[in-house]
Structure formats: C-alpha cells, structure tokens
Design a protein around this motif. Structure first.
Motif, PDB file in Angstrom:
ATOM      1  N   LYS A 292      29.451  -4.217 -29.095  1.00 29.46           N
ATOM      2  CA  LYS A 292      29.664  -2.899 -29.694  1.00 29.46           C
ATOM      3  C   LYS A 292      29.037  -2.843 -31.076  1.00 29.46           C
ATOM      4  O   LYS A 292      29.170  -3.790 -31.857  1.00 29.46           O
TER       5      LYS A 292
ATOM      6  N   LYS B 237      37.430   2.452 -14.318  1.00 32.70           N
ATOM      7  CA  LYS B 237      37.162   1.487 -15.384  1.00 32.70           C
ATOM      8  C   LYS B 237      38.261   0.423 -15.387  1.00 32.70           C
ATOM      9  O   LYS B 237      39.436   0.748 -15.526  1.00 32.70           O
ATOM     10  N   SER B 238      37.855  -0.833 -15.223  1.00 32.30           N
ATOM     11  CA  SER B 238      38.813  -1.944 -15.265  1.00 32.30           C
ATOM     12  C   SER B 238      38.262  -3.010 -16.198  1.00 32.30           C
ATOM     13  O   SER B 238      37.064  -3.232 -16.269  1.00 32.30           O
ATOM     14  N   GLY B 239      39.116  -3.697 -16.889  1.00 33.68           N
ATOM     15  CA  GLY B 239      38.672  -4.716 -17.829  1.00 33.68           C
ATOM     16  C   GLY B 239      38.244  -4.095 -19.132  1.00 33.68           C
ATOM     17  O   GLY B 239      38.086  -2.886 -19.264  1.00 33.68           O
ATOM     18  N   ASP B 240      38.037  -4.942 -20.116  1.00 31.54           N
ATOM     19  CA  ASP B 240      37.608  -4.442 -21.418  1.00 31.54           C
ATOM     20  C   ASP B 240      36.092  -4.299 -21.446  1.00 31.54           C
ATOM     21  O   ASP B 240      35.373  -4.620 -20.486  1.00 31.54           O
ATOM     22  N   ASP B 241      35.588  -3.817 -22.595  1.00 34.56           N
ATOM     23  CA  ASP B 241      34.153  -3.557 -22.700  1.00 34.56           C
ATOM     24  C   ASP B 241      33.336  -4.847 -22.623  1.00 34.56           C
ATOM     25  O   ASP B 241      32.205  -4.834 -22.120  1.00 34.56           O
ATOM     26  N   SER B 242      33.867  -5.932 -23.098  1.00 35.38           N
ATOM     27  CA  SER B 242      33.095  -7.180 -23.085  1.00 35.38           C
ATOM     28  C   SER B 242      32.778  -7.619 -21.657  1.00 35.38           C
ATOM     29  O   SER B 242      31.677  -8.122 -21.378  1.00 35.38           O
ATOM     30  N   GLU B 243      33.742  -7.446 -20.730  1.00 40.89           N
ATOM     31  CA  GLU B 243      33.491  -7.816 -19.344  1.00 40.89           C
ATOM     32  C   GLU B 243      32.412  -6.937 -18.715  1.00 40.89           C
ATOM     33  O   GLU B 243      31.552  -7.417 -17.973  1.00 40.89           O
ATOM     34  N   ARG B 244      32.477  -5.637 -19.012  1.00 43.77           N
ATOM     35  CA  ARG B 244      31.467  -4.730 -18.443  1.00 43.77           C
ATOM     36  C   ARG B 244      30.110  -4.963 -19.084  1.00 43.77           C
ATOM     37  O   ARG B 244      29.073  -4.837 -18.416  1.00 43.77           O
TER      38      ARG B 244
END
Length: 416
Positions: A91, A26-33
């Motif tokens: 979210k 997992k890389s980056g925050d949730d917004s990027e994913r």
C-alpha cells in the motif's frame, strides 16, 4: 481457493467462461491479495505476453482478487515497474494519523467579521493591508495571527459565512424609455397597441415574426411580418406600419420587450410626436387587445406551423395588399358597451347590435370629432374603397391569396 493449476492462458479463458454465475467475495487482507496478484503475473510471465493474453489476465485478476479493474491496473503497473528490484506490492497510502493543525481560531474569525462590518466588506487586498497595521502599527496583539492572513482565506470558511450574512434586495430594472402606464384614449382614435408573435422553430431555426398593431378604440388593425426582431429588420417595417394607418397616431403602447423598448424606436416615435407607453409590472391585461388579436387573427389564418424567415417579404406583401383591407373594411369586430354597476364597477357587455367593422366604427366616431385623418385621406374615399367589393368577394379573394402564398412555401425537412 487454489488456482495454481491454471498455467495456460487457454485455461484462464475456460475458467472465466465457466464462472460467470459464481460471485467472489473479498476474503483475507490486502497483503494476501497483493501476493496473489504478484504470483499470477510472475507465473504467466506477464511482461512477455501479447496484447490479447494481457487482456485475459486483466479480466482474471479482478474476478479472483475482488478489486476493481482500475485498481488491478494500478497494481499491475506498480508490479511491472518494480519487478527487477524485486520490490513486493504494498500500500502506498494510509489514513492521516491526525488532522491538519488549525491556524486561525473562532476569535480570529469574529475579529475579521467585525472588521468587514465596519469597512462594508472591503476588497481582499485592503483587508490584508489593514490587519498587519492593526498588529504592527497600533500594537493590538489580538491581530497577531491575522496579520499573516492570505487574501480571502477565512471569508470562504463556514464559520465566517455563518456570522457574516448579507441580504441584498433584487433591484428592479429601470429603463427611462417609455412611460409605464395604461394609455387612456378617452374615446379618441389614435392610441395603438402593438405586440409580436413568433411563427415557431424547426430544429432550432427561427421562423418569421408577425407584428400586430391595433387601435384601442376603433380596432383598426395592421398586420406585418419580419425576418427577425432585431433593429435591421424591425425599424423599416415599423415605419411601414405607421404609414398604413390612415389616421394620426397619438400613442404607442407595447409590453416591456426589448424589440420596442429601445433607443431607435424611441427616436422614431419622438420624431413623429407619438407618446410611448409600456405595460406595468404584474398587470398582464395592459396589452390584452393586441394579444387577443394574435389568437383570433394571426393564429387563425396563419396557423402554428414553422415558416422560414426568407418568406417574410411575400407574407408582408400579402398583408399589405389583401389581408389588412379585408380586416378593416369587411371583417366585423365585437365592441363592448360599458355599464356601471351599483357598486361603481365598470362592467363590459358585448351585444349583437355592437358588432361592426372598424370602418363602420369610424363613421360613428367621425361625427363626434374623435378621428383625426392624415392629409390627403378622407372618410368618403375609404367608404368608396370598402363598397367596391362585397364582404363575400373580399373574403374569397383573401382566401385565394392566402392559398397561393402557402403553396409557395418550401419548408425544410426535419432532421432525423
């Protein structure tokens, strides 16, 4: 990672087959994913794809996003629902900024504990009625918050259970049927011990039950067999066992099993004026004679294998016609000689000269007047019946009858 060059489902499949040894973190925050998931679904026009193509995409997104399949499925559902309104993935949950406000304090819990101790833990509605009365009728302001208490609300809390601890002793089972004591026949024949032994299960199906009933003094023994230990099967066989004893039965001793400690059995014994006794707690040797006969007689001759319940009647006929006469007329038993030690303890010694059959033991006891025979039965007739066959012929006849009995058994096959 730049995966925008993957524009066909076939390329996605080749990518998944080629990256089986690659681990994504997992890389980056949730917004990027979230943006990555939305971009992939839009690029491949997810709503218009078939079932197979959608399955390939659902395998691809957990690999590249680092989310689980369940979480990706929820996000895809959210994107599919809001795609026409162009609402981006976001979210829908967040951690609470502050814990729930506590309504009742430790003082309220202590007041409730005090109430419960005084009223011996009354039921919930009774307590819920008393608490408002304490505040509104008697004007006790300490119960202002407790006056709106819901039933059994605070009683489940950790604070209440830490203050209100109740210890209840285990109550022994009290059954008025039978006298809990060791029967002492004092040398007289007629005090029998009874026990039940199970022939075993097969795939959860019960087998027959053998009933061993033996006199404590002469070791005169009667064996019987029943389909089950319920009243419908046990009571008729129990009456048959009592009839097979040639002497008057004075006492009937068993363990604490419900097959003998019940009302119907007690009524039968009371009708015959037979004293019923049962074993004491933590005294495993109170019924040791009957249990030893289970091992030395029943298990030795009937083995341990499962016998279906439908063969209880032929086994019972074998016992009554062949097996029981052989036990009492031709099979010798060990009788103990009691010796009192210098410390006053009774020690039992088994000597060779004390080995005799139950009938031979009768002859010695009859001269002392310790045997009371039933009407129509004489000791001379029993001795004549015993002398009609020699011991070897009686044992061979018993073995032949047992072999014929076992050959008639058709045992069910075990399930695989």
């Amino acid at each position: 990672m730049n995966e925008t060059r993957l524009c066909a489902i076939e390329q996605i499949e080749q990518f998944l087959n080629g990256c089986t040894q690659i681990e994504f973190t997992k890389s980056g925050d949730d917004s990027e994913r979230y943006e990555h998931i939305s971009r992939v679904l839009k690029r491949f026009d997810y709503p218009r794809q078939g079932k197979r193509e959608k399955g390939v995409l659902l395998k691809y997104l957990p690999v590249t996003s680092g989310y689980s399949l369940a979480q990706v499925t929820r996000l895809v559902t959210q994107w599919f629902t809001n795609r026409l309104a162009a609402v981006p993935l976001s979210k829908r949950y967040r951690a609470p900024t502050a814990p729930f406000a506590r309504k009742y304090t430790a003082i309220d819990i202590a007041l409730l504990v005090e109430r419960d101790k005084a009223n011996e833990d009354a039921c919930g509605p009774a307590i819920a009625h008393r608490l408002p009365r304490a505040y509104s009728v008697y004007g006790d302001t300490r119960y202002e918050r407790l006056s709106t208490l819901s039933v059994s609300h605070l009683r489940k809390s950790t604070g209440y259970q830490a203050l209100r601890v109740i210890f209840i002793k285990t109550h022994p089972v009290r059954n008025s049927i039978g006298v809990r004591k060791v029967p002492r026949p004092n040398g007289r024949v007629g005090s029998v011990r009874i026990d039940t032994v199970h022939q075993g299960d097969l795939d959860g199906i019960k087998g027959v039950y053998h009933i061993t009933c033996v006199d404590a003094v002469s070791q005169w023994q009667v064996e019987a067999c029943v389909q089950g230990i319920s009243e419908a099967f046990l009571l008729p066989v129990l009456e048959l066992i009592i009839e097979q004893f040639p002497f008057v039965i004075l006492g009937f001793h068993s363990d604490n099993g419900s097959e003998y400690i019940n009302g119907p059995v007690a009524r039968i014994l009371e009708k015959l004026r037979i004293e019923q006794t049962k074993s004491r707690s933590r005294h495993s040797n109170n019924n040791a004679l009957a249990e030893s006969k289970n091992a030395s007689v029943v298990r030795m001759h009937m083995d341990y294998e499962h016998i279906p319940q439908k063969y209880a009647k032929p086994i019972n006929a074998f016992y009554q016609e062949t097996f029981n006469p052989w036990l009492n007329f031709h099979r010798p038993c060990m009788f103990a000689t009691e010796i009192i030690s210098p410390k006053g303890k009774i020690i039992k010694r088994y000597k060779n000269e004390d080995v005799k059959t139950p009938l031979e033991c009768w002859v010695q006891l009859k001269t002392k007047g310790w045997v009371t025979l039933k009407k129509g039965i004489t000791l001379e007739a029993l001795q004549a019946l015993a002398k009609s066959k020699i011991d070897l012929a009686a044992a061979q006849e018993m073995q032949r009858a047992r072999s014929e009995l076992f050959e008639g058994f058709v045992k069910p096959k075990r399930r695989a």
